[in-house]
Design an enzyme around this catalytic site. Structure first.
Site, PDB file in Angstrom:
ATOM      1  N   GLU A  40       0.845  -1.183   0.000  1.00 33.49           N
ATOM      2  CA  GLU A  40       0.000   0.000   0.000  1.00 33.49           C
ATOM      3  C   GLU A  40       0.892   1.249   0.000  1.00 33.49           C
ATOM      4  O   GLU A  40       1.944   1.268   0.642  1.00 33.49           O
ATOM      5  CB  GLU A  40      -0.893  -0.012   1.249  1.00 33.49           C
ATOM      6  CG  GLU A  40      -1.910   1.107   1.279  1.00 33.49           C
ATOM      7  CD  GLU A  40      -2.800   1.075   2.522  1.00 33.49           C
ATOM      8  OE1 GLU A  40      -3.939   1.549   2.423  1.00 33.49           O
ATOM      9  OE2 GLU A  40      -2.344   0.577   3.575  1.00 33.49           O
ATOM     10  N   LYS A 113     -10.175   0.522  -2.119  1.00 34.98           N
ATOM     11  CA  LYS A 113     -10.249   0.163  -0.701  1.00 34.98           C
ATOM     12  C   LYS A 113     -11.600   0.555  -0.096  1.00 34.98           C
ATOM     13  O   LYS A 113     -12.027   1.704  -0.178  1.00 34.98           O
ATOM     14  CB  LYS A 113      -9.106   0.856   0.053  1.00 34.98           C
ATOM     15  CG  LYS A 113      -8.961   0.457   1.511  1.00 34.98           C
ATOM     16  CD  LYS A 113      -7.763   1.153   2.128  1.00 34.98           C
ATOM     17  CE  LYS A 113      -7.508   0.702   3.557  1.00 34.98           C
ATOM     18  NZ  LYS A 113      -6.321   1.377   4.131  1.00 34.98           N
ATOM     19  N   CYS A 153      -4.944  -3.575   3.505  1.00 37.72           N
ATOM     20  CA  CYS A 153      -4.621  -3.107   4.853  1.00 37.72           C
ATOM     21  C   CYS A 153      -5.772  -3.273   5.854  1.00 37.72           C
ATOM     22  O   CYS A 153      -6.023  -4.368   6.343  1.00 37.72           O
ATOM     23  CB  CYS A 153      -4.137  -1.657   4.776  1.00 37.72           C
ATOM     24  SG  CYS A 153      -3.149  -1.137   6.214  1.00 37.72           S
TER      25      CYS A 153
END
Length: 267
Positions: A40, A113, A153
Protein backbone atom coordinates in the site's frame (compact mmCIF):
# COMPACT_ATOMS: atom_id res chain seq x y z
CA UNK A 1 2.82 -20.64 -8.77
CA UNK A 2 5.72 -18.69 -7.26
CA UNK A 3 4.68 -15.33 -5.86
CA UNK A 4 6.56 -12.41 -4.32
CA UNK A 5 5.59 -9.87 -1.68
CA UNK A 6 7.71 -6.75 -2.12
CA UNK A 7 8.34 -4.88 1.12
CA UNK A 8 9.25 -1.21 0.84
CA UNK A 9 9.96 1.85 2.99
CA UNK A 10 8.47 4.40 0.63
CA UNK A 11 9.34 8.08 0.86
CA UNK A 12 8.02 11.43 -0.28
CA UNK A 13 9.23 11.30 -3.91
CA UNK A 14 7.11 9.42 -6.45
CA UNK A 15 10.07 9.19 -8.83
CA UNK A 16 12.37 7.68 -6.21
CA UNK A 17 9.68 5.25 -5.04
CA UNK A 18 9.05 4.02 -8.57
CA UNK A 19 12.77 3.44 -9.03
CA UNK A 20 12.88 1.31 -5.87
CA UNK A 21 9.74 -0.57 -6.91
CA UNK A 22 11.28 -1.28 -10.31
CA UNK A 23 14.38 -2.78 -8.69
CA UNK A 24 12.29 -5.02 -6.44
CA UNK A 25 10.07 -6.14 -9.31
CA UNK A 26 13.16 -7.02 -11.35
CA UNK A 27 14.49 -9.06 -8.42
CA UNK A 28 11.17 -10.88 -8.12
CA UNK A 29 11.16 -11.75 -11.81
CA UNK A 30 14.77 -12.94 -11.63
CA UNK A 31 13.78 -15.25 -8.76
CA UNK A 32 11.12 -16.84 -10.94
CA UNK A 33 8.01 -15.22 -9.50
CA UNK A 34 4.95 -15.16 -11.75
CA UNK A 35 3.09 -12.61 -9.63
CA UNK A 36 4.51 -9.79 -7.48
CA UNK A 37 2.63 -7.62 -4.99
CA UNK A 38 3.72 -4.09 -4.07
CA UNK A 39 2.66 -2.59 -0.71
CA UNK A 40 0.00 0.00 0.00
CA UNK A 41 1.19 3.54 -0.80
CA UNK A 42 4.20 2.10 -2.64
CA UNK A 43 4.34 5.20 -4.83
CA UNK A 44 4.12 7.82 -2.07
CA UNK A 45 4.21 8.15 1.71
CA UNK A 46 3.66 11.91 1.81
CA UNK A 47 4.28 14.51 4.47
CA UNK A 48 0.54 15.27 4.61
CA UNK A 49 -2.70 13.70 3.35
CA UNK A 50 -2.87 16.44 0.72
CA UNK A 51 0.21 14.99 -0.98
CA UNK A 52 -1.67 11.92 -2.23
CA UNK A 53 -4.45 14.14 -3.56
CA UNK A 54 -1.85 16.23 -5.39
CA UNK A 55 -0.46 13.23 -7.33
CA UNK A 56 -3.79 11.53 -8.05
CA UNK A 57 -4.32 10.12 -11.54
CA UNK A 58 -7.29 9.61 -13.80
CA UNK A 59 -8.10 5.91 -14.23
CA UNK A 60 -6.16 4.64 -17.24
CA UNK A 61 -3.78 7.58 -17.48
CA UNK A 62 -0.76 8.75 -15.53
CA UNK A 63 2.91 8.04 -14.81
CA UNK A 64 2.28 5.59 -11.96
CA UNK A 65 -0.14 3.51 -14.03
CA UNK A 66 2.18 3.70 -17.03
CA UNK A 67 5.03 2.44 -14.85
CA UNK A 68 3.02 -0.55 -13.62
CA UNK A 69 1.81 -1.51 -17.10
CA UNK A 70 5.18 -1.13 -18.81
CA UNK A 71 7.06 -3.00 -16.07
CA UNK A 72 4.59 -5.88 -16.12
CA UNK A 73 4.97 -6.10 -19.89
CA UNK A 74 8.77 -5.81 -19.86
CA UNK A 75 9.23 -8.46 -17.18
CA UNK A 76 6.41 -10.75 -18.33
CA UNK A 77 5.05 -10.58 -14.78
CA UNK A 78 1.69 -10.20 -13.07
CA UNK A 79 2.08 -6.95 -11.10
CA UNK A 80 -0.28 -6.07 -8.26
CA UNK A 81 0.23 -2.35 -7.87
CA UNK A 82 -0.06 -1.99 -4.11
CA UNK A 83 -2.19 1.12 -3.96
CA UNK A 84 -2.08 4.40 -5.81
CA UNK A 85 -4.34 7.47 -5.63
CA UNK A 86 -7.00 7.69 -8.32
CA UNK A 87 -9.45 10.53 -8.87
CA UNK A 88 -12.68 10.30 -6.91
CA UNK A 89 -15.96 12.24 -7.25
CA UNK A 90 -14.77 14.45 -4.36
CA UNK A 91 -11.97 16.73 -5.61
CA UNK A 92 -10.50 16.86 -2.09
CA UNK A 93 -10.23 13.10 -1.77
CA UNK A 94 -8.90 10.13 -3.76
CA UNK A 95 -9.70 6.48 -4.21
CA UNK A 96 -6.99 4.28 -2.69
CA UNK A 97 -6.82 1.69 -5.45
CA UNK A 98 -5.06 -1.57 -6.23
CA UNK A 99 -4.48 -2.09 -9.95
CA UNK A 100 -3.48 -5.50 -11.32
CA UNK A 101 -1.63 -5.72 -14.64
CA UNK A 102 -1.10 -8.97 -16.51
CA UNK A 103 2.17 -9.93 -18.27
CA UNK A 104 0.96 -8.22 -21.44
CA UNK A 105 0.73 -4.94 -19.53
CA UNK A 106 -3.08 -4.94 -19.61
CA UNK A 107 -5.25 -3.92 -16.69
CA UNK A 108 -6.73 -7.15 -15.31
CA UNK A 109 -8.44 -5.91 -12.13
CA UNK A 110 -9.03 -2.84 -10.00
CA UNK A 111 -10.08 -2.70 -6.37
CA UNK A 112 -10.84 0.50 -4.46
CA UNK A 113 -10.25 0.16 -0.70
CA UNK A 114 -13.57 -0.22 1.07
CA UNK A 115 -12.69 0.08 4.78
CA UNK A 116 -10.95 3.29 5.84
CA UNK A 117 -8.57 3.20 8.80
CA UNK A 118 -9.11 5.43 11.83
CA UNK A 119 -7.02 5.36 14.99
CA UNK A 120 -6.12 7.78 17.76
CA UNK A 121 -3.99 7.21 20.83
CA UNK A 122 -2.36 10.24 22.36
CA UNK A 123 -0.72 12.24 19.57
CA UNK A 124 -0.79 9.32 17.12
CA UNK A 125 -3.76 9.85 14.83
CA UNK A 126 -4.86 8.46 11.48
CA UNK A 127 -8.11 9.24 9.66
CA UNK A 128 -8.12 7.97 6.08
CA UNK A 129 -11.62 9.33 5.50
CA UNK A 130 -10.14 12.83 5.60
CA UNK A 131 -8.49 12.25 2.22
CA UNK A 132 -9.92 8.99 0.81
CA UNK A 133 -13.30 8.06 -0.65
CA UNK A 134 -14.22 4.44 0.12
CA UNK A 135 -14.78 1.87 -2.60
CA UNK A 136 -18.00 -0.10 -2.82
CA UNK A 137 -17.33 -3.45 -4.49
CA UNK A 138 -15.30 -6.57 -3.58
CA UNK A 139 -13.01 -7.69 -6.41
CA UNK A 140 -11.39 -11.02 -7.25
CA UNK A 141 -9.61 -12.00 -10.45
CA UNK A 142 -8.30 -15.07 -12.25
CA UNK A 143 -4.54 -15.43 -12.65
CA UNK A 144 -3.29 -18.42 -14.63
CA UNK A 145 -5.94 -20.70 -13.12
CA UNK A 146 -5.73 -19.26 -9.60
CA UNK A 147 -8.57 -17.25 -8.05
CA UNK A 148 -7.14 -14.22 -6.22
CA UNK A 149 -9.08 -11.96 -3.85
CA UNK A 150 -8.02 -8.33 -3.47
CA UNK A 151 -7.99 -6.62 -0.08
CA UNK A 152 -6.07 -3.66 1.37
CA UNK A 153 -4.62 -3.11 4.85
CA UNK A 154 -7.53 -2.22 7.21
CA UNK A 155 -9.78 -4.63 5.24
CA UNK A 156 -7.92 -7.35 7.15
CA UNK A 157 -10.12 -6.66 10.19
CA UNK A 158 -13.35 -7.45 8.34
CA UNK A 159 -13.68 -11.22 7.73
CA UNK A 160 -17.03 -10.74 6.00
CA UNK A 161 -15.21 -9.14 3.06
CA UNK A 162 -13.06 -12.25 2.66
CA UNK A 163 -16.21 -14.40 2.71
CA UNK A 164 -17.85 -12.17 0.12
CA UNK A 165 -14.83 -12.58 -2.14
CA UNK A 166 -15.33 -16.34 -2.08
CA UNK A 167 -18.75 -16.09 -3.72
CA UNK A 168 -19.65 -17.75 -5.98
CA UNK A 169 -16.38 -19.74 -5.87
CA UNK A 170 -13.72 -19.89 -3.16
CA UNK A 171 -10.53 -17.92 -3.60
CA UNK A 172 -7.22 -19.78 -3.66
CA UNK A 173 -5.33 -16.78 -2.26
CA UNK A 174 -5.95 -13.33 -0.84
CA UNK A 175 -3.54 -10.49 -1.63
CA UNK A 176 -3.24 -7.75 0.97
CA UNK A 177 -1.02 -4.70 0.31
CA UNK A 178 -0.68 -2.78 3.57
CA UNK A 179 0.97 0.02 5.51
CA UNK A 180 0.12 -1.17 9.02
CA UNK A 181 1.26 1.18 11.77
CA UNK A 182 3.92 -0.13 14.12
CA UNK A 183 1.51 0.32 17.06
CA UNK A 184 -1.28 -1.86 15.66
CA UNK A 185 0.92 -4.17 13.61
CA UNK A 186 2.96 -5.35 16.57
CA UNK A 187 -0.16 -6.78 18.23
CA UNK A 188 -2.54 -7.60 15.39
CA UNK A 189 -0.88 -8.05 11.98
CA UNK A 190 0.26 -11.67 12.04
CA UNK A 191 -2.63 -13.01 14.10
CA UNK A 192 -5.19 -11.45 11.74
CA UNK A 193 -3.39 -12.64 8.59
CA UNK A 194 -3.20 -16.18 9.95
CA UNK A 195 -6.86 -16.09 11.00
CA UNK A 196 -7.99 -15.08 7.50
CA UNK A 197 -5.90 -17.91 6.00
CA UNK A 198 -7.17 -20.52 8.45
CA UNK A 199 -10.86 -19.65 8.27
CA UNK A 200 -10.84 -19.51 4.46
CA UNK A 201 -8.42 -22.43 3.96
CA UNK A 202 -6.54 -20.26 1.48
CA UNK A 203 -3.15 -18.61 1.06
CA UNK A 204 -2.78 -15.06 2.32
CA UNK A 205 -0.06 -12.75 1.02
CA UNK A 206 0.52 -9.78 3.32
CA UNK A 207 2.73 -7.21 1.57
CA UNK A 208 3.68 -4.32 3.81
CA UNK A 209 5.57 -1.11 4.26
CA UNK A 210 8.25 -1.80 6.86
CA UNK A 211 10.40 0.79 8.54
CA UNK A 212 10.78 4.45 9.45
CA UNK A 213 9.69 6.76 6.63
CA UNK A 214 10.81 10.25 5.64
CA UNK A 215 7.57 11.68 7.04
CA UNK A 216 8.36 10.24 10.48
CA UNK A 217 5.78 7.47 10.32
CA UNK A 218 6.88 3.98 11.38
CA UNK A 219 5.27 0.97 9.74
CA UNK A 220 5.30 -2.58 11.05
CA UNK A 221 6.52 -4.53 8.02
CA UNK A 222 6.65 -8.30 8.53
CA UNK A 223 5.53 -9.05 4.97
CA UNK A 224 4.65 -12.72 4.85
CA UNK A 225 3.04 -15.55 2.94
CA UNK A 226 0.75 -17.85 4.93
CA UNK A 227 -0.55 -21.22 3.79
CA UNK A 228 -4.13 -22.53 4.14
CA UNK A 229 -3.30 -24.21 7.48
CA UNK A 230 -2.01 -20.96 8.97
CA UNK A 231 1.70 -21.72 8.66
CA UNK A 232 4.02 -18.82 7.80
CA UNK A 233 6.01 -19.89 4.74
CA UNK A 234 8.22 -16.81 4.41
CA UNK A 235 8.57 -13.47 6.21
CA UNK A 236 10.71 -10.33 6.36
CA UNK A 237 10.57 -8.17 9.49
CA UNK A 238 11.76 -4.74 8.31
CA UNK A 239 13.43 -3.00 5.40
CA UNK A 240 13.22 -3.55 1.67
CA UNK A 241 12.82 -7.19 0.71
CA UNK A 242 11.50 -9.65 -1.82
CA UNK A 243 9.60 -12.32 0.10
CA UNK A 244 8.86 -15.37 -2.06
CA UNK A 245 6.88 -18.58 -1.67
CA UNK A 246 5.27 -21.13 -3.93
CA UNK A 247 1.52 -21.62 -3.91
CA UNK A 248 0.63 -25.31 -4.00
CA UNK A 249 -2.80 -26.26 -5.35
CA UNK A 250 -2.59 -29.73 -3.79
CA UNK A 251 -2.03 -28.20 -0.35
CA UNK A 252 -5.27 -26.23 -0.65
CA UNK A 253 -7.19 -29.31 -1.77
CA UNK A 254 -5.73 -31.49 0.97
CA UNK A 255 -6.66 -29.11 3.77
CA UNK A 256 -10.13 -28.42 2.40
CA UNK A 257 -10.78 -32.14 2.11
CA UNK A 258 -9.61 -32.97 5.64
CA UNK A 259 -11.41 -29.95 7.15
CA UNK A 260 -14.40 -29.11 4.91
CA UNK A 261 -15.35 -26.02 6.92
CA UNK A 262 -16.22 -23.97 3.85
CA UNK A 263 -19.09 -26.35 3.20
CA UNK A 264 -20.35 -26.22 6.78
CA UNK A 265 -21.37 -22.54 6.80
CA UNK A 266 -24.97 -21.98 7.87
CA UNK A 267 -25.08 -18.14 7.93
Amino acid sequence: MKIAALQMVSGTSVTANLQRAQSLLEQAAALGARLAVLPEYFCLMGQTDADKVRVREKPGSGPIQDFLASTARRLGLWVVGGTLPLESPDPNRVLNSTLVFNPAGELAARYDKMHLFAFQRGTERYAEADSITPGAQPVAFDCEGWRMGLTICYDLRFPELFRALSQPSACDAYLLPAAFTHTTGEKHWEVLLRARAIENLAYVVGCAQGGVHENGRRTWGHSMVIDPWGDVLAMQAEGEAVVTATLDRDRIARHRESLPALGHRVV
